[in-house]
Design an enzyme around this catalytic site. Structure first.
Site, PDB file in Angstrom:
ATOM      1  N   TYR A   1       0.845  -1.208   0.000  1.00 48.36           N
ATOM      2  CA  TYR A   1       0.000   0.000   0.000  1.00 48.36           C
ATOM      3  C   TYR A   1       0.872   1.248   0.000  1.00 48.36           C
ATOM      4  O   TYR A   1       0.480   2.296  -0.507  1.00 48.36           O
ATOM      5  CB  TYR A   1      -0.927  -0.033   1.221  1.00 48.36           C
ATOM      6  CG  TYR A   1      -2.185   0.783   1.063  1.00 48.36           C
ATOM      7  CD1 TYR A   1      -3.224   0.348   0.239  1.00 48.36           C
ATOM      8  CD2 TYR A   1      -2.352   1.984   1.737  1.00 48.36           C
ATOM      9  CE1 TYR A   1      -4.393   1.092   0.109  1.00 48.36           C
ATOM     10  CE2 TYR A   1      -3.504   2.735   1.617  1.00 48.36           C
ATOM     11  CZ  TYR A   1      -4.521   2.287   0.799  1.00 48.36           C
ATOM     12  OH  TYR A   1      -5.662   3.033   0.664  1.00 48.36           O
TER      13      TYR A   1
ATOM     14  N   LYS B   1      -3.182   8.524   3.444  1.00 51.17           N
ATOM     15  CA  LYS B   1      -4.366   8.336   4.296  1.00 51.17           C
ATOM     16  C   LYS B   1      -4.122   8.880   5.702  1.00 51.17           C
ATOM     17  O   LYS B   1      -5.050   9.389   6.349  1.00 51.17           O
ATOM     18  CB  LYS B   1      -4.754   6.861   4.351  1.00 51.17           C
ATOM     19  CG  LYS B   1      -5.240   6.290   3.024  1.00 51.17           C
ATOM     20  CD  LYS B   1      -6.449   7.021   2.469  1.00 51.17           C
ATOM     21  CE  LYS B   1      -7.016   6.327   1.244  1.00 51.17           C
ATOM     22  NZ  LYS B   1      -8.109   7.096   0.622  1.00 51.17           N
TER      23      LYS B   1
END
Length: 259
Positions: A159, A166
């Site tokens: 990720y 995020k």
């Protein structure tokens, strides 16, 4: 769909790409609740796809071109909307982007430009959208929703830079909650578990994430698009009028597990 009535409300949705998009499922759920839907698109190619999807809603959506990487474009999009609708009650920010090559391999190899691009599109865009939307939302009991993922504070190999984006996004939610609260505008994030979208399929190790989630979550399964959309519906409704600055987990409980 639950008995929440959003009749007379205007909902602007960013991030619809295709029928698998979380943004699309949220737009459809808000439409079923009676909201008037505004769909944004980044360019003409995406616009054609968004227009085809929009034809499935109960009434034709308002379409607005908006490239969130350009503040002038964001400002002009909201100027155009001001002549189309009388205000905004809901904004759904479901936007994330990183170069494909930065979603795999060692995080330490992330190039400066790839880092900048991911943070700009995936995180800063929320600040820009909120800034230009706020005058159209002020005093309406408005709700802004953005989408995050548990990689904001845990390591999900593959990720990579999106996890950093995020983390920034969640911090923005808290700071914007303070900035906007006195104007009767709430902002919250939904932290969804792995769910199949156009974006998730390009993440290295996505299938492993999804399998581990189903194996280890208390409910023993993955989430659905509908569960995310129903949470968004709640956050858009008066039922959540006292909630702002929060990250709401929709992940069948995976985030509570230690192993």
């Amino acid at each position: 769909m639950y008995n929440i009535d959003l009749s007379g409300k205007n909902a602007l949705v960013f991030g619809v790409a295709n029928q698998r998009s979380i943004a699309w499922h949220i737009a459809r759920t808000l439409d079923q609740a009676g909201a008037r839907i505004v769909l944004s698109y980044v360019n003409d190619r995406v616009g054609r796809s968004v227009e085809r999807l929009g034809s499935q809603l109960s009434s034709p959506p308002v379409l607005v071109e908006c490239d969130v990487s350009d503040d002038a474009n964001v400002e002009s999009a909201f100027d155009a909307l001001a002549s189309e609708i009388d205000g905004i009650d809901v904004i759904v920010h479901s936007i994330a982007f990183a170069n494909r090559e930065d979603l795999g391999g060692p995080f330490i190899d992330t190039p400066r430009e790839g880092f900048r691009l991911a943070l700009d599109i995936s995180a800063y865009s929320l600040v820009s959208v909120a800034r230009y939307a706020a005058p159209m939302m002020k005093g309406r009991g408005g709700s802004i929703i953005t989408m995050t993922f548990q990689a904001s504070d845990r390591v999900f190999p593959g990720y990579n830079v999106m996890g950093t984006a995020k983390a920034a996004l969640e911090n923005e939610v808290r700071q914007l909650a303070w900035d906007l609260g006195r104007d009767d505008i709430r902002i919250n994030a939904i932290s969804a578990g792995p769910v199949d979208t156009l974006s998730s399929r390009v993440i290295s190790g996505y299938r492993d994430m999804k399998r581990a989630h189903a194996d280890r979550s208390p409910m023993g399964r993955n989430i659905t698009h509908e569960e995310v959309a129903n949470t968004a519906l709640f956050l858009c409704s008066p039922m959540s009028s006292g909630i702002t600055g929060e990250v709401i987990h929709v992940d069948t409980g995976y985030h509570v597990m230690g192993i």
